[in-house]
Design an enzyme around this catalytic site. Structure first.
Site, PDB file in Angstrom:
ATOM      1  NE  ARG A 102      -3.948   0.451   1.838  1.00 57.65           N
ATOM      2  CZ  ARG A 102      -5.197   0.515   2.315  1.00 57.65           C
ATOM      3  NH1 ARG A 102      -5.477   1.279   3.345  1.00 57.65           N
ATOM      4  NH2 ARG A 102      -6.176  -0.179   1.763  1.00 57.65           N
ATOM      5  CG  HIS A 129      -8.318  -0.019  -3.269  1.00 59.43           C
ATOM      6  ND1 HIS A 129      -7.554  -1.105  -2.887  1.00 59.43           N
ATOM      7  CD2 HIS A 129      -9.041   0.320  -2.167  1.00 59.43           C
ATOM      8  CE1 HIS A 129      -7.804  -1.398  -1.617  1.00 59.43           C
ATOM      9  NE2 HIS A 129      -8.698  -0.548  -1.162  1.00 59.43           N
ATOM     10  CD  GLN A 132     -12.920  -1.750  -1.632  1.00 60.07           C
ATOM     11  OE1 GLN A 132     -12.171  -1.625  -0.679  1.00 60.07           O
ATOM     12  NE2 GLN A 132     -14.131  -2.236  -1.526  1.00 60.07           N
ATOM     13  CG  ASP A 223     -13.787   6.111  -1.702  1.00 63.00           C
ATOM     14  OD1 ASP A 223     -13.855   5.969  -0.461  1.00 63.00           O
ATOM     15  OD2 ASP A 223     -12.689   6.120  -2.313  1.00 63.00           O
ATOM     16  CB  CYS A 263     -14.315   1.078  -0.651  1.00 66.66           C
ATOM     17  SG  CYS A 263     -13.804   2.789  -0.433  1.00 66.66           S
ATOM     18  NE  ARG A 291     -10.742  -5.392  -0.311  1.00 69.16           N
ATOM     19  CZ  ARG A 291     -10.023  -4.400   0.244  1.00 69.16           C
ATOM     20  NH1 ARG A 291     -10.637  -3.403   0.836  1.00 69.16           N
ATOM     21  NH2 ARG A 291      -8.706  -4.389   0.164  1.00 69.16           N
TER      22      ARG A 291
HETATM   23  N1   CP Z   1     -11.520  -0.348   1.824  1.00 65.40           N
HETATM   24  C1   CP Z   1     -10.276  -0.421   2.303  1.00 65.40           C
HETATM   25  O1   CP Z   1      -9.298  -0.654   1.606  1.00 65.40           O
HETATM   26  O2   CP Z   1     -10.182  -0.202   3.648  1.00 65.40           O
HETATM   27  P1   CP Z   1      -8.841  -0.024   4.475  1.00 65.40           P
HETATM   28  O3   CP Z   1      -8.228   1.275   4.077  1.00 65.40           O
HETATM   29  O4   CP Z   1      -9.278  -0.045   5.906  1.00 65.40           O
HETATM   30  O5   CP Z   1      -7.915  -1.169   4.154  1.00 65.40           O
HETATM   31  N1  NVA Z   2     -10.078   6.620  -1.740  1.00 66.83           N
HETATM   32  C1  NVA Z   2      -9.757   6.137  -0.417  1.00 66.83           C
HETATM   33  C2  NVA Z   2      -9.963   4.669  -0.325  1.00 66.83           C
HETATM   34  C3  NVA Z   2      -9.681   4.063   1.016  1.00 66.83           C
HETATM   35  C4  NVA Z   2      -9.900   2.589   1.044  1.00 66.83           C
HETATM   36  C5  NVA Z   2      -8.331   6.507  -0.097  1.00 66.83           C
HETATM   37  O1  NVA Z   2      -7.451   6.362  -0.950  1.00 66.83           O
HETATM   38  O2  NVA Z   2      -8.073   6.971   1.032  1.00 66.83           O
END
Ligand code: CP
Ligand code: NVA
Length: 305
Positions: A102, A129, A132, A223, A263, A291
């Site tokens: 990440r 993502h 997701q 989102d 999400c 997930r």
């Molecule tokens: N939706 C998602 O990726 O959540 P987190 O940021 O908690 O992993």
């Molecule tokens: N768009 C959000 C998604 C989190 C799962 C972010 O990048 O923070």
């Protein structure tokens, strides 16, 4: 055999995605049906940002498949600060069998993939993502069991939308998107999605009108307006997105039984109201659960056997 990364949904072909969905369905019924698939394998979660769903579902999923997970959070590795992404990727490849990463920048994700000799799974970058997006499409299939439905996304042209757009386009599902002007999807991602949609025969409809977007929708997805890393732009973004909140009034334009997706984490009261998130049309916790099942199927495909 060359290693296989999962950086974008477009790294998979449609039959492979359908195979992942089939396997995820099996995992959902029988969580321990592949108890030894990752036996003797170590997988690190290299995270530059916080996480609940991605971290925990991957850790549990790796355990269910008999593997070992190591979490390397922002403070442990200080990726790109304490050492270069290149050095970290090369060294971690000597210890591990796979990495779920990440990152803030998608460039760093690509560098991880370039310099590692083990599979890299994208657990979110500022651009994409894919885990997701894939599991969201699994959830939609699970709920509807048919493809001729109206999927509408209202909000920011961000990583979550990008992966949903690409996933819909590869699988041949139409998608309707409403963003404020200037907050639409990334141009390159959109081009890629359009070229996939041309092959699969699906449509991408973009508008700046949320009501138009959700008219007759079976699914309304939103989102956050302020993604991780954008905190300094918060005030500017909140005003740019005013009128794009998913609330009861907006949903009155969708189908009566519309399913609401997010999400998570949600910024309650910004992009979505409590009443909608906690309401009877919301499927956000089923979505979060899936997930786990879908990512196990991804792990099995990339690292199992
Ligand atoms: N939706 C998602 O990726 O959540 P987190 O940021 O908690 O992993
Ligand atoms: N768009 C959000 C998604 C989190 C799962 C972010 O990048 O923070």
């Amino acid at each position: 055999m060359a290693k296989r990364d999962f950086i974008s949904i477009t790294d998979l072909r449609k039959p492979e995605i359908l195979g992942i969905f089939k396997q995820a369905k099996v995992f959902k019924k029988k969580p321990f049906s592949k108890r030894d698939a990752l036996a003797s394998k170590s997988i690190a979660l290299v995270f530059q940002k916080p996480s609940n769903r991605t971290r925990v579902s991957f850790e549990v999923g790796i355990f269910d498949l008999g593997g070992h997970a190591t979490y390397l959070g922002p403070e442990e590795l200080k990726l790109g600060v304490r050492e270069s992404v290149k050095d970290a990727a090369k060294v971690l490849s000597r210890y591990l069998d796979g990495i779920v990463a990440r990152t803030f920048s998608h460039e760093d994700m690509l560098l991880m993939a370039k310099f590692s000799t083990i599979p890299i799974i994208n657990g979110l970058s500022d651009l994409l993502h894919p885990c997701q997006g894939l599991s969201d499409l699994f959830t939609i299939d699970e709920k509807f069991g048919k493809s001729d439905i109206k999927i509408s996304f209202v909000g920011d042209g961000n990583n979550v939308l990008h992966s949903l757009l690409l996933g819909c386009s590869v699988l041949g599902r139409d998608i309707h998107v409403a963003t404020p002007a200037g907050q639409g999807p990334n141009a390159e991602v959109l081009e890629k999605a359009k070229s996939e949609a041309a092959k699969s025969g699906s449509k991408i409809e973009l508008t700046n009108d949320p009501v138009e977007c959700v008219k007759g929708a079976d699914v309304v997805y939103t989102d956050v307006w302020v993604s991780m890393g954008q905190e300094r732009e918060k005030q500017k973004r909140l005003s740019a997105f005013s009128g794009f909140q998913v609330n009861k009034e907006l949903l009155s334009h969708a189908k009566k039984n519309v399913l609401v997706m997010h999400c998570l984490p949600a910024h309650r009261g910004e992009e979505i109201t409590d009443a909608v998130l906690d309401g009877k049309n919301s499927i956000v916790y089923d979505q979060a659960e899936n997930r786990l099942h879908v990512q196990k199927a991804i792990l099995l495909k990339l690292l199992g056997g």
